[in-house]
Design a protein around this motif. Structure first.
Motif, PDB file in Angstrom:
ATOM      1  N   PRO A  19      25.436  60.476  46.606  1.00  8.83           N
ATOM      2  CA  PRO A  19      25.759  60.585  48.041  1.00  8.83           C
ATOM      3  C   PRO A  19      27.108  59.989  48.403  1.00  8.83           C
ATOM      4  CG  PRO A  19      23.995  58.986  47.669  1.00  8.83           C
ATOM      5  CD  PRO A  19      24.202  59.699  46.377  1.00  8.83           C
ATOM      6  N   THR A  20      27.527  58.950  47.695  1.00 10.73           N
ATOM      7  CA  THR A  20      28.818  58.335  48.012  1.00 10.73           C
ATOM      8  C   THR A  20      29.955  59.281  47.681  1.00 10.73           C
ATOM      9  OG1 THR A  20      27.951  56.113  47.631  1.00 10.73           O
ATOM     10  CG2 THR A  20      30.339  56.392  47.531  1.00 10.73           C
ATOM     11  N   TRP A  21      29.944  59.827  46.460  1.00  8.18           N
ATOM     12  CA  TRP A  21      31.028  60.716  46.052  1.00  8.18           C
ATOM     13  C   TRP A  21      31.014  62.002  46.875  1.00  8.18           C
ATOM     14  CZ3 TRP A  21      32.296  61.628  40.162  1.00  8.18           C
ATOM     15  CH2 TRP A  21      33.624  62.047  40.045  1.00  8.18           C
ATOM     16  N   VAL A  22      29.843  62.527  47.148  1.00  6.80           N
ATOM     17  CA  VAL A  22      29.748  63.722  47.989  1.00  6.80           C
ATOM     18  C   VAL A  22      30.369  63.456  49.355  1.00  6.80           C
ATOM     19  CG1 VAL A  22      28.109  65.156  49.270  1.00  6.80           C
ATOM     20  CG2 VAL A  22      27.803  64.796  46.813  1.00  6.80           C
ATOM     21  N   ALA A  23      30.044  62.319  49.967  1.00  9.10           N
ATOM     22  CA  ALA A  23      30.598  61.995  51.278  1.00  9.10           C
ATOM     23  C   ALA A  23      32.116  61.863  51.220  1.00  9.10           C
ATOM     24  CB  ALA A  23      29.968  60.707  51.799  1.00  9.10           C
ATOM     25  N   GLN A  24      32.636  61.278  50.148  1.00  9.72           N
ATOM     26  CA  GLN A  24      34.081  61.125  50.018  1.00  9.72           C
ATOM     27  C   GLN A  24      34.774  62.485  49.908  1.00  9.72           C
ATOM     28  OE1 GLN A  24      33.931  58.567  46.565  1.00  9.72           O
ATOM     29  NE2 GLN A  24      34.502  56.760  47.753  1.00  9.72           N
ATOM     30  N   LEU A  25      34.216  63.385  49.116  1.00 10.52           N
ATOM     31  CA  LEU A  25      34.817  64.713  48.976  1.00 10.52           C
ATOM     32  C   LEU A  25      34.705  65.512  50.275  1.00 10.52           C
ATOM     33  CD1 LEU A  25      33.601  65.635  45.388  1.00 10.52           C
ATOM     34  CD2 LEU A  25      35.974  65.356  46.104  1.00 10.52           C
ATOM     35  N   GLN A  26      33.593  65.387  50.962  1.00 17.58           N
ATOM     36  CA  GLN A  26      33.433  66.083  52.237  1.00 17.58           C
ATOM     37  C   GLN A  26      34.434  65.575  53.263  1.00 17.58           C
ATOM     38  OE1 GLN A  26      29.255  65.358  52.944  1.00 17.58           O
ATOM     39  NE2 GLN A  26      28.643  67.339  52.095  1.00 17.58           N
ATOM     40  N   GLU A  27      34.616  64.267  53.312  1.00 18.64           N
ATOM     41  CA  GLU A  27      35.581  63.692  54.252  1.00 18.64           C
ATOM     42  C   GLU A  27      37.002  64.135  53.908  1.00 18.64           C
ATOM     43  OE1 GLU A  27      36.913  59.336  56.080  1.00 18.64           O
ATOM     44  OE2 GLU A  27      35.450  59.448  54.448  1.00 18.64           O
ATOM     45  N   LEU A  28      37.319  64.171  52.614  1.00 19.33           N
ATOM     46  CA  LEU A  28      38.634  64.636  52.189  1.00 19.33           C
ATOM     47  C   LEU A  28      38.874  66.065  52.659  1.00 19.33           C
ATOM     48  CD1 LEU A  28      41.257  64.484  50.547  1.00 19.33           C
ATOM     49  CD2 LEU A  28      39.911  65.001  48.498  1.00 19.33           C
ATOM     50  N   ALA A  29      37.922  66.943  52.413  1.00 18.43           N
ATOM     51  CA  ALA A  29      38.080  68.351  52.800  1.00 18.43           C
ATOM     52  C   ALA A  29      38.179  68.506  54.314  1.00 18.43           C
ATOM     53  CB  ALA A  29      36.918  69.178  52.255  1.00 18.43           C
ATOM     54  N   GLY A  31      39.494  66.587  56.413  1.00 22.34           N
ATOM     55  CA  GLY A  31      40.789  66.154  56.907  1.00 22.34           C
ATOM     56  C   GLY A  31      41.940  67.067  56.544  1.00 22.34           C
ATOM     57  N   LEU A  32      41.671  68.145  55.801  1.00 25.62           N
ATOM     58  CA  LEU A  32      42.710  69.078  55.385  1.00 25.62           C
ATOM     59  C   LEU A  32      42.740  70.286  56.301  1.00 25.62           C
ATOM     60  CD1 LEU A  32      42.031  69.208  51.522  1.00 25.62           C
ATOM     61  CD2 LEU A  32      43.689  67.767  52.723  1.00 25.62           C
ATOM     62  N   PRO A  33      43.899  70.934  56.454  1.00 25.59           N
ATOM     63  CA  PRO A  33      43.895  72.263  57.080  1.00 25.59           C
ATOM     64  C   PRO A  33      43.039  73.207  56.235  1.00 25.59           C
ATOM     65  CG  PRO A  33      46.143  71.423  56.755  1.00 25.59           C
ATOM     66  CD  PRO A  33      45.238  70.520  55.991  1.00 25.59           C
ATOM     67  N   ARG A  34      42.490  74.213  56.876  1.00 24.23           N
ATOM     68  CA  ARG A  34      41.673  75.165  56.120  1.00 24.23           C
ATOM     69  C   ARG A  34      42.573  76.031  55.239  1.00 24.23           C
ATOM     70  NH1 ARG A  34      36.824  77.761  55.707  1.00 24.23           N
ATOM     71  NH2 ARG A  34      36.904  80.000  55.270  1.00 24.23           N
ATOM     72  N   PRO A  35      42.327  76.035  53.914  1.00 27.58           N
ATOM     73  CA  PRO A  35      43.178  76.842  53.034  1.00 27.58           C
ATOM     74  C   PRO A  35      42.937  78.337  53.226  1.00 27.58           C
ATOM     75  CG  PRO A  35      41.866  75.211  51.803  1.00 27.58           C
ATOM     76  CD  PRO A  35      41.293  75.294  53.173  1.00 27.58           C
ATOM     77  N   LYS A  36      43.993  79.115  53.011  1.00 27.31           N
ATOM     78  CA  LYS A  36      43.833  80.569  52.933  1.00 27.31           C
ATOM     79  C   LYS A  36      43.326  80.976  51.551  1.00 27.31           C
ATOM     80  CE  LYS A  36      47.337  81.712  56.382  1.00 27.31           C
ATOM     81  NZ  LYS A  36      48.631  82.410  56.641  1.00 27.31           N
TER      82      LYS A  36
END
Length: 255
Positions: A19-29, A31-36
């Motif tokens: 759950p920790t790593w999943v939450a970190q990756l979700q938060e990272l994504a 915070g990014l613009p949506r990729p094309k």
């Protein structure tokens, strides 16, 4: 909007149960613009000349063994990215061969993507690592950098430490061995200083070697990401750190 470029420590298939790593990756994504589209180079595909994966339907490559059956039943039906494949070809020098294959996404590509973009609605293309030499990968990243202005998220996927033969405790929360902690601290400090030349000389400079990387394919994708930076000497953001099974999961993004 110009996309950043990422280096991800991608983990094994059980990453999705942490759950920790999943939450970190979700938060990272988030915070990014949506990729094309997404272009990913994984430690698990070394091939020269440069190879581009499937562009119509994108299958998965279950390139691992010894895990529970459910990890072999995962699906990630992302659209192919034939236009991106053509853009990559055009960015390569005339003398460089770029080959096409029907190979799908290996776990270094799809495991983090199932967490970051679970709807699988963004076109994805995987490319091979045609070399493991840092200088050549920095140059390749520079050639790919213009894709960021087209909304492409460029990802180098590896692991900041990957001394699997030297692990003795396989629990996700296992204490990190000294060689893993020392190498990770060195890499974090070098990244903070933008010391790309020192990072490229990791085999001779880094503490914890060769235990941290008895083979170097999991550190090499970092240089593709650094090469795609606007300024490789600028300190990248390092939103994910810590350890998993004693291995350093440090990940970073460059502007």
């Amino acid at each position: 909007m110009r996309m950043p470029a990422l280096f991800l420590s991608h983990g094994a298939p059980p990453l999705v149960d942490d759950p920790t790593w999943v939450a970190q990756l979700q938060e990272l994504a988030a915070g990014l613009p949506r990729p094309k589209a997404i272009l990913v180079a994984s430690a698990h595909w070394e091939s020269a000349p440069l190879m581009l994966g499937a562009t119509e339907t994108v299958p998965l490559v279950y390139d691992f063994g010894g895990f529970a059956q459910r990890y072999y039943e995962v699906q990630y039906r992302a659209p192919g990215a034939p236009e991106l494949a053509e853009s990559v070809r055009k960015l390569m020098p005339d003398h460089q061969t770029v080959a096409q294959t029907g190979r799908g996404l290996d776990h270094g590509a799809y495991v983090p993507l199932t967490v970051m973009y679970p709807d699988a609605d963004i076109p994805v293309l995987q490319m091979s690592l045609p070399t493991l030499e840092p200088d050549a990968l920095l140059d390749l990243g520079r050639r790919l950098a213009p894709l960021r202005d087209e909304g492409v998220l460029v990802i180098g996927s590896g692991f900041t430490t990957h001394g699997l033969p030297f692990l003795r405790d396989w629990r996700p929360d296992a204490a990190a061995p000294g060689w893993s902690r020392e190498f990770d601290a060195w890499a974090a400090e070098a990244l903070t200083r933008g010391a790309v030349d020192e990072l490229a000389d990791f085999r001779d400079r880094a503490p914890g070697m060769p235990y941290a990387h008895p083979t170097i394919e999991h550190f090499a994708p970092m240089f593709l990401t650094l090469g795609a930076s606007e300024d490789p000497d600028q300190a990248p953001a390092q939103p994910i750190d810590g350890f998993w099974m004693g291995l350093a999961k440090r990940s970073f993004l460059v502007g």
